[in-house]
Design an enzyme around this catalytic site. Structure first.
Site, PDB file in Angstrom:
ATOM      1  N   HIS A   1      14.482 -28.428   4.106  1.00 23.53           N
ATOM      2  CA  HIS A   1      13.348 -27.166   3.914  1.00 23.53           C
ATOM      3  C   HIS A   1      12.211 -27.449   5.025  1.00 23.53           C
ATOM      4  O   HIS A   1      11.706 -28.345   4.566  1.00 23.53           O
ATOM      5  CB  HIS A   1      12.781 -27.180   2.514  1.00 23.53           C
TER       6      HIS A   1
ATOM      7  N   ASP B   1      19.834 -23.985  -2.200  1.00 22.43           N
ATOM      8  CA  ASP B   1      21.437 -23.469  -1.669  1.00 22.43           C
ATOM      9  C   ASP B   1      22.477 -24.080  -2.217  1.00 22.43           C
ATOM     10  O   ASP B   1      23.378 -24.049  -2.437  1.00 22.43           O
ATOM     11  CB  ASP B   1      20.940 -22.782  -0.739  1.00 22.43           C
TER      12      ASP B   1
HETATM   13  N1  CMC Z   1      21.369 -31.747   8.569  1.00 26.33           N
HETATM   14  C1  CMC Z   1      21.031 -31.643   9.829  1.00 26.33           C
HETATM   15  N2  CMC Z   1      19.553 -32.843  10.284  1.00 26.33           N
HETATM   16  C2  CMC Z   1      19.144 -31.441   9.969  1.00 26.33           C
HETATM   17  C3  CMC Z   1      19.150 -30.544   8.680  1.00 26.33           C
HETATM   18  C4  CMC Z   1      20.300 -31.126   8.393  1.00 26.33           C
HETATM   19  N3  CMC Z   1      20.515 -29.720   7.029  1.00 26.33           N
HETATM   20  N4  CMC Z   1      18.307 -29.846   8.488  1.00 26.33           N
HETATM   21  C5  CMC Z   1      16.938 -30.494   9.183  1.00 26.33           C
HETATM   22  N5  CMC Z   1      17.760 -31.072  10.356  1.00 26.33           N
HETATM   23  C6  CMC Z   1      16.956 -32.052  11.257  1.00 26.33           C
HETATM   24  C7  CMC Z   1      16.723 -31.295  12.776  1.00 26.33           C
HETATM   25  O1  CMC Z   1      18.143 -31.454  13.421  1.00 26.33           O
HETATM   26  C8  CMC Z   1      15.465 -32.222  13.292  1.00 26.33           C
HETATM   27  O2  CMC Z   1      15.857 -33.598  13.524  1.00 26.33           O
HETATM   28  P1  CMC Z   1      14.829 -33.906  14.246  1.00 26.33           P
HETATM   29  O3  CMC Z   1      13.635 -33.800  14.308  1.00 26.33           O
HETATM   30  O4  CMC Z   1      15.395 -35.705  15.043  1.00 26.33           O
HETATM   31  O5  CMC Z   1      15.456 -32.998  15.788  1.00 26.33           O
HETATM   32  C9  CMC Z   1      14.572 -32.415  11.748  1.00 26.33           C
HETATM   33  O6  CMC Z   1      15.935 -32.521  10.710  1.00 26.33           O
HETATM   34  C10 CMC Z   1      13.829 -31.646  11.513  1.00 26.33           C
HETATM   35  O7  CMC Z   1      14.382 -30.104  11.371  1.00 26.33           O
HETATM   36  P2  CMC Z   1      13.964 -28.352  11.934  1.00 26.33           P
HETATM   37  O8  CMC Z   1      15.322 -28.108  11.992  1.00 26.33           O
HETATM   38  O9  CMC Z   1      13.096 -28.679  12.388  1.00 26.33           O
HETATM   39  O10 CMC Z   1      13.033 -28.219  10.305  1.00 26.33           O
HETATM   40  P3  CMC Z   1      12.997 -26.670  10.130  1.00 26.33           P
HETATM   41  O11 CMC Z   1      12.083 -26.643   9.001  1.00 26.33           O
HETATM   42  O12 CMC Z   1      12.838 -25.590  11.342  1.00 26.33           O
HETATM   43  O13 CMC Z   1      14.372 -25.707   9.488  1.00 26.33           O
HETATM   44  C11 CMC Z   1      15.752 -25.199   7.768  1.00 26.33           C
HETATM   45  C12 CMC Z   1      14.495 -25.730   8.028  1.00 26.33           C
HETATM   46  C13 CMC Z   1      16.351 -24.797   5.820  1.00 26.33           C
HETATM   47  C14 CMC Z   1      16.668 -24.098   8.601  1.00 26.33           C
HETATM   48  C15 CMC Z   1      17.138 -26.425   8.470  1.00 26.33           C
HETATM   49  O14 CMC Z   1      16.106 -27.604   6.823  1.00 26.33           O
HETATM   50  C16 CMC Z   1      18.634 -26.308   7.672  1.00 26.33           C
HETATM   51  O15 CMC Z   1      18.530 -25.854   8.973  1.00 26.33           O
HETATM   52  N6  CMC Z   1      19.400 -26.240   6.970  1.00 26.33           N
HETATM   53  C17 CMC Z   1      20.215 -26.126   6.785  1.00 26.33           C
HETATM   54  C18 CMC Z   1      20.515 -24.880   5.770  1.00 26.33           C
HETATM   55  C19 CMC Z   1      19.810 -24.816   4.763  1.00 26.33           C
HETATM   56  O16 CMC Z   1      19.944 -24.994   4.004  1.00 26.33           O
HETATM   57  N7  CMC Z   1      19.110 -23.483   4.651  1.00 26.33           N
HETATM   58  C20 CMC Z   1      18.569 -22.996   3.736  1.00 26.33           C
HETATM   59  C21 CMC Z   1      17.243 -23.497   3.189  1.00 26.33           C
HETATM   60  S1  CMC Z   1      16.733 -22.504   1.740  1.00 26.33           S
HETATM   61  C22 CMC Z   1      17.004 -21.379   1.001  1.00 26.33           C
HETATM   62  C23 CMC Z   1      16.195 -20.767   2.003  1.00 26.33           C
HETATM   63  O17 CMC Z   1      15.371 -20.598   2.844  1.00 26.33           O
HETATM   64  O18 CMC Z   1      17.259 -19.319   2.224  1.00 26.33           O
END
Ligand code: CMC
Length: 427
Positions: free
Chosen positions: A306, A363
């Site tokens: 998140h 989710d």
């Molecule tokens: N699986 C594997 N690696 C992950 C995941 C995941 N679900 N989420 C983040 N990471 C890793 C990412 O690759 C990065 O690694 P590194 O530092 O080595 O490059 C690190 O964690 C930080 O990730 P980020 O993408 O910079 O984090 P963010 O804050 O931009 O993204 C997020 C947040 C929710 C988009 C992301 O965690 C994600 O894609 N999760 C899966 C999709 C999901 O479940 N979304 C629902 C969110 S909650 C409800 C809503 O908002 O609607």
């Protein structure tokens, strides 16, 4: 604590004020930065940018806190009904019994849509994704309700709020019923808000509808838990679209489109599809954990991580328990729930996820509940939209009340510098 920050650039020093929120959150106010120093801030994805001041929802990602208007999410999910929470978010206080009943009656008075909207719905292919259809129909409400679009008139804004609260559940149920091949119907004026939604969705043409309190309660909880989450992608979209003085229906239609993506609301659909894939792959949880860690593989563990929560998502904890209760009460045995639990446990013990503070989000378990209710997977994000509606309305209304300027970020241009046009025969 200092109330300003000094910044020096190219020999010129400026003072920028520090803004403090009611929970002690701090921000540096950069409004005058460009004027004073010729600098803008650069923050793709707005990871470090406050787009507004807001009095609606507070969340502390480190502590796993979520409050609507000061009330803890656990308490609201336990004790309130969805309409009380909607009223609280939109108008700022929990309603008295009279305010609650009057709000419900006003919503019920608007719980119908122009029959011509059926024609629009019928012209979509049955295979169309429900989120695209819902966004189009919501946008269509503008055309059918031209007297609720003046964003400078308080009475029209109030009308638009009540209308949207009344009409969106009908559109949601119709999108669902079209997909299921069921006749399109209206609700029952005598029922509560959520009970009516359940009836509109699940009523069959060939038998008497019998309400299931387990389903009604679970739906209430899910809608409350999804009702607002401060400046997420879809809410920011609603605010920024509204900041151009577009009406509420158009702004919410844009919010629905933003919610659709798998990194946002679309994750609940993606989670169950992922769990199904794992089930069909001999339940090999470890394989998917490795895929998620592999930087050359675009796969992510859906329902994990998140932007703000770096400890746990308080909604996920409540939803996990609700999923257990609902499946038990309905007598549903779903192997996908066991896979989800195993996946969660394995990830939480894995250094990759621990180091990055990746925990199950709202989710991760919600789709399992929708599935137990018999709702098809493509509808999960539509259910999220139904829950998020009061939040979008509250945020849009707050943006209007605060007379926020049009949202218009700047950029750092990295393209070609000035060059001369070359006619086509010389290229
Ligand atoms: N699986 C594997 N690696 C992950 C995941 C995941 N679900 N989420 C983040 N990471 C890793 C990412 O690759 C990065 O690694 P590194 O530092 O080595 O490059 C690190 O964690 C930080 O990730 P980020 O993408 O910079 O984090 P963010 O804050 O931009 O993204 C997020 C947040 C929710 C988009 C992301 O965690 C994600 O894609 N999760 C899966 C999709 C999901 O479940 N979304 C629902 C969110 S909650 C409800 C809503 O908002 O609607």
């Amino acid at each position: 604590m200092s109330s300003k920050i000094n910044l020096e650039f190219n020999g010129k020093e400026v003072e920028l004020p520090i803004v403090e929120g009611s929970e002690g959150e701090l921000a540096v106010d950069v409004k005058s930065l460009r004027q004073q120093l010729g600098l803008i801030t650069l923050d793709p994805g707005y990871k470090n940018t406050g787009s507004c001041e807001s009095g609606i929802t507070f969340l502390d990602g480190e502590k796993g806190t979520l409050r609507y208007r000061g009330y803890e999410i656990d308490e609201l999910a336990e004790k309130a009904n969805f309409l009380e929470v909607a009223y609280l978010l939109i108008f700022g206080e929990l309603p008295t019994q009279e305010q609650h009943d009057a709000f419900l009656i006003e919503i019920k008075e608007e719980s119908y849509v122009d029959e011509d909207l059926k024609k629009i719905l019928e012209s979509f292919p049955k295979s169309a994704h429900p989120m695209g259809v819902l966004s189009s129909l919501t946008s269509g409400l503008t055309a059918f309700n031209p007297s609720s679009v003046d964003v400078n008139a308080d009475d029209q804004i109030y009308n638009a709020i009540v209308r949207l609260m009344g009409k969106l559940p009908i559109l949601v149920s119709w999108v669902y019923r079209k997909r299921m091949g069921l006749p399109l119907k209206y609700g029952d004026y005598a029922l509560g808000y959520v009970e009516n939604i359940a009836r509109m969705m699940f009523r069959k043409p060939n038998k008497e509808y019998v309400a299931n309190p387990i389903v009604d309660n679970a739906l209430t909880k899910l809608l409350i838990l999804h009702a607002d989450h401060e400046q997420n992608c879809s809410t920011s979209t609603v605010r920024i679209v509204g900041s151009s003085h577009a009406g509420l229906f158009a702004s919410v239609a844009a919010g629905i489109s933003a919610l659709w993506g798998p990194l946002h609301g679309g994750a609940n659909q993606a989670v169950v599809e992922m769990l199904e894939d794992i089930k069909n792959d001999d339940g090999d949880v470890q394989k998917y954990i490795e895929k998620a860690k592999d930087k050359s593989d675009p796969f992510r563990l859906m329902g994990f991580g998140h932007r703000v929560y770096k400890n746990f998502d308080p909604r996920a904890r409540i939803i996990k328990k609700t999923a257990h209760d609902v499946l038990n009460d309905l007598g549903v045995v779903d192997p996908v729930l066991d896979i989800a639990k195993k996946l969660e446990q394995t990830a939480l013990e894995d250094e990759y996820f621990v180091k990055r503070k990746l925990y199950p989000n709202v989710d991760f378990y919600s789709g399992i509940i929708y599935r137990a209710m018999g709702i098809p997977v493509e509808m999960y994000t539509v259910m999220f939209a139904l829950g998020r509606l009061p939040g979008w309305i509250a945020q849009w209304r707050e943006m209007r009340k605060r007379k926020e300027p049009i949202g218009r970020p700047r950029q750092i241009y990295t393209g070609e510098q000035k060059r001369s046009f070359v006619s086509i025969d010389k290229r």
